[in-house]
Design a protein around this motif. Structure first.
Motif, short mmCIF file in Angstrom:
data_model
loop_
_atom_site.label_atom_id
_atom_site.label_comp_id
_atom_site.label_asym_id
_atom_site.label_seq_id
_atom_site.Cartn_x
_atom_site.Cartn_y
_atom_site.Cartn_z
N TYR A 26 -23.51 35.44 -4.01
CA TYR A 26 -23.53 34.09 -4.87
C TYR A 26 -22.86 32.78 -4.17
CZ TYR A 26 -18.66 35.19 -5.54
OH TYR A 26 -17.21 35.53 -5.38
N TYR A 49 -36.61 35.59 -12.51
CA TYR A 49 -35.19 35.67 -12.11
C TYR A 49 -34.16 34.81 -13.29
CZ TYR A 49 -37.27 36.13 -7.62
OH TYR A 49 -37.85 36.60 -6.52
N PHE A 51 -30.67 32.51 -13.14
CA PHE A 51 -29.40 32.06 -12.63
C PHE A 51 -28.47 31.80 -13.47
CE2 PHE A 51 -33.10 31.12 -10.00
CZ PHE A 51 -32.61 31.40 -8.63
N TRP A 52 -27.12 32.22 -13.10
CA TRP A 52 -25.86 31.91 -13.89
C TRP A 52 -24.77 31.09 -13.21
CZ3 TRP A 52 -27.26 37.18 -12.50
CH2 TRP A 52 -28.14 37.73 -13.41
N SER A 86 -27.08 29.87 -18.37
CA SER A 86 -28.14 30.68 -17.77
C SER A 86 -29.35 29.81 -17.75
CB SER A 86 -28.13 31.90 -18.36
OG SER A 86 -28.67 31.69 -19.60
N TYR A 117 -27.09 35.00 -9.38
CA TYR A 117 -28.42 35.36 -9.89
C TYR A 117 -29.05 36.77 -9.78
CZ TYR A 117 -30.27 36.22 -5.09
OH TYR A 117 -30.61 36.57 -3.81
N TYR A 119 -32.65 39.56 -10.81
CA TYR A 119 -34.11 39.45 -11.01
C TYR A 119 -34.39 40.82 -11.66
CZ TYR A 119 -33.99 42.77 -7.12
OH TYR A 119 -33.68 43.86 -6.23
#
Length: 120
Positions: A26, A49, A51-52, A86, A117, A119
């Motif tokens: 990260y 995907y 993303f946070w 997110s 992130y 997936y």
């Protein structure tokens, strides 16, 4: 910064329950409030995907978007909470994408952040 990552992982929890695999790597750091940051990342068609983005500071507004090579937004879902947000992406083709984010604080000059992130 570890607390910021903790909040990013909190944002990931519902995604993990839906079958997303969280990557161990990260990004994190401190940014001037209101300054935009950009991370480029390879995404593959056929994968979905998420993303946070997390912060440990109170009163921070978060914004994040994902763009393709033609600077067109590709995110399909965005959720925001008090300490994290997110973005979900289903890339239309394999390529390099830009994750652009910004954290704005009403009280602090610098804002701590972490971006993780996953997936499926």
């Amino acid at each position: 910064m570890d607390e910021s990552h903790d909040f990013a992982m909190e944002a990931a929890t519902p995604f993990v329950e839906q079958g997303f695999i969280v990557r161990e790597d990260y990004w994190n750091g401190e940014v001037k409030s209101g300054q935009k940051l950009q991370i480029t990342h390879q995404l593959f068609k056929g994968n979905e995907y998420a993303f946070w983005l997390g912060t440990s500071q109170e009163g921070v507004t978060l914004d994040m978007k994902v763009y393709d090579e033609k600077n067109q937004p590709v995110q399909i879902d965005t959720k925001t909470d008090k300490y994290f947000m997110s973005v979900r992406v289903n890339p239309p083709k394999t390529g390099t994408y830009k994750i652009v984010f910004e954290l704005k604080s009403k009280t602090d000059v610098g804002v701590l952040w972490a971006l993780a992130y996953g997936y499926r």
